[in-house]
Design an enzyme around this catalytic site. Sequence first.
Site, mmCIF file in Angstrom:
data_model
loop_
_atom_site.group_PDB
_atom_site.id
_atom_site.type_symbol
_atom_site.label_atom_id
_atom_site.label_comp_id
_atom_site.label_asym_id
_atom_site.label_seq_id
_atom_site.Cartn_x
_atom_site.Cartn_y
_atom_site.Cartn_z
ATOM 1 N N LYS A 385 0.818 -1.215 0.000
ATOM 2 C CA LYS A 385 0.000 0.000 0.000
ATOM 3 C C LYS A 385 0.853 1.267 0.000
ATOM 4 O O LYS A 385 0.331 2.371 -0.159
ATOM 5 C CB LYS A 385 -0.957 -0.016 1.193
ATOM 6 C CG LYS A 385 -2.011 -1.113 1.077
ATOM 7 C CD LYS A 385 -2.854 -1.220 2.334
ATOM 8 C CE LYS A 385 -3.910 -2.313 2.174
ATOM 9 N NZ LYS A 385 -3.335 -3.660 1.970
ATOM 10 N N ASN A 422 -1.313 -8.487 1.438
ATOM 11 C CA ASN A 422 -2.150 -8.941 2.542
ATOM 12 C C ASN A 422 -1.751 -10.331 3.025
ATOM 13 O O ASN A 422 -1.308 -11.170 2.243
ATOM 14 C CB ASN A 422 -3.616 -8.963 2.103
ATOM 15 C CG ASN A 422 -4.102 -7.588 1.702
ATOM 16 O OD1 ASN A 422 -4.530 -6.799 2.519
ATOM 17 N ND2 ASN A 422 -4.020 -7.289 0.402
ATOM 18 N N VAL A 430 -9.621 -9.653 5.779
ATOM 19 C CA VAL A 430 -11.018 -9.985 5.497
ATOM 20 C C VAL A 430 -11.391 -11.393 5.953
ATOM 21 O O VAL A 430 -12.568 -11.689 6.149
ATOM 22 C CB VAL A 430 -11.316 -9.855 3.984
ATOM 23 C CG1 VAL A 430 -11.176 -8.428 3.529
ATOM 24 C CG2 VAL A 430 -10.426 -10.779 3.165
#
Length: 638
Positions: A385, A422, A430
């Site tokens: 990110k 992730n 998630v």
Amino acid sequence: MTFMARYQFSASADDSSLMLKTLPLVVVIELGCFVGFGLYRGIWRYASMYDVKRIFTAVGVSAMLVPITLLLWRHGLGVPRVLYFVNPLILLLFMGGGRILYRWFKEHRQFSEVRRQGRSVLLMGAGDAARRLLLELEHSASWRVIGLLDESGAKVGREIAGYLVLGTWDEAASIAQRTSCRHVIFAIAEGDALSRRRALDLCEKAGLELMVVPDLEQMFKSPNRAAEIRHIELEDLLGRDQVQLDSSGLLRQLSGKVLMVTGAGGSIGSELCRQIAHFAPQAIVLFELNEFGLYQVVEDLQRLHPEIKLWPVVGDIKDKQRLDETFERFSPRIVFHAAAYKHVPLVEELNAWQAVRNNTLGTRIVAETAARHKVERLVFVSTDKAVNPTNVMGATKRVAELMLQLSHQRVGLPVVIVRFGNVLGSSGSVIPKFKEQIARGGPITITHPEITRYFMSVTEAAQLVLQAGLMGKGGEIFVLDMGQPVRILDLARDMLRLSGVSEESVGIEFTGLRPGEKLYEELLAADESTLPTHHSKLRIQHSTDLPKTSWSDSAEAWLDSQRSFDDAEVRGWLKHLVPEYRPAGDLKSIAPRDQKSPAEDLRGIEEPVGGPTRLMLVAKEAREGVSDTESKMTGEGT
């Protein structure tokens, strides 16, 4: 027995005399061979092919020595030549057969009742992995193997370890119905994600529960091997290859040293501690602000590695004094900096300044402390990110990357930066959220039907961070091979399948992108490229030139300011420091204080004298060790 059988148990007096003369020598030679090859050290109930090979070798050597010795001593004259060939065969029959029969008797008596108690199961696979698994399941009270299924059908009708290959994978439904079997174990060691998906599809259609063995080698090391068999999980469908570590290099780098992990109670930090423990460090310093998270990882490590010294330290990476005390007391040689605020929506609004302080200021303080104490290496865990960031979290990590690279350039700080995406199952990902929503009965909430992310397991991420730390020379950014991006909608549907519930019963809702969220993640900025390394999953990012001194002065002045900034001001400053940062929404509408530049916005932060020049000068003097009194005098003069 061989001698008497040759004469049909009616040997003459001369033949019997010859037998008695030669027998002691034969016994001595054969006993010597059997002792020399260790045949009497084996435990019969564990007899295996290794013991059979040793018997063949010992009997073969004795079969050559016996006739040679007898002929040299002239006792062999008159001994029927057929005895030299038949005697070794009878020895093999008795010695090998005796051990095999004894093992069969012991195991049949011990496990015959156990086998009848287990749940019936089919094995998907008919290769070496299935054979090894069969041998383990024979001793398990949990499972009773009915037969095997071959993917290609080439082995149908054949047997492996006494178990019949009943049919192909496509025949799983009919075979399960015929045998009343409800469980299947995936038994292919090198099975890829496509094979596991196909197996899952076939089992779903047949109403069978698919089980997997995550790691056969790990299973064979486990004291409770049957417990290693588990239901198929999301990680098994993503198709990530196992990481090949330079174990000898890591052992040389980490063994016998004091190592420190910041954020040790988090997902990455705790897994880093577990992976580090495999390389025999002298001690691990676990630095963590979350007391309960620290307690959990310490308990886990003490159970798994009681031989390693652990020093749990409750502390904040923004606390210079606490960091100095820790470095002074324990003298860590290698530091893994994993502490960070990483939940994108949470730090995007209301908490942006805290993200700056923790992710950027905290990293700078850790780096300065590490440099003062002359650590061998600082390994910084970054994020994808930070590439063309659209959120506060990514932008703060990008500023931290640049500051660390400048520190390496200016003061020689041996820093290695590792950037990846992730992590499955990490806090804030998630996966736990979807599991909770499914358990609650739904619906599963997804921001956008086309949103994709890169994923890797927490174990793989930690292992590659260690590998990058070993390979880095200083100042590099390592980019991990994240494989192919995964659509979050597909991820949710896979989780529903694995949970045994339908999409219709739970439901999937699309809520729209949250502030700072991208549809697609990137691992490299537009002006970046990568260079390959000798490790297939690690590449080195090759970027443009680093910022100038004025950039560093401006950044440090902002971080050292004594007041809090609201979210709009933080975004304005981050945009100033990271030109590629594109915050959600129109930046102009959130620019701080009527479109003033970040430098202009610093005016008045320290009253009554000063402004941006004053703050930059103070930051510079602090680096050069100027006293407080001199700083005040210089500031007033300015």
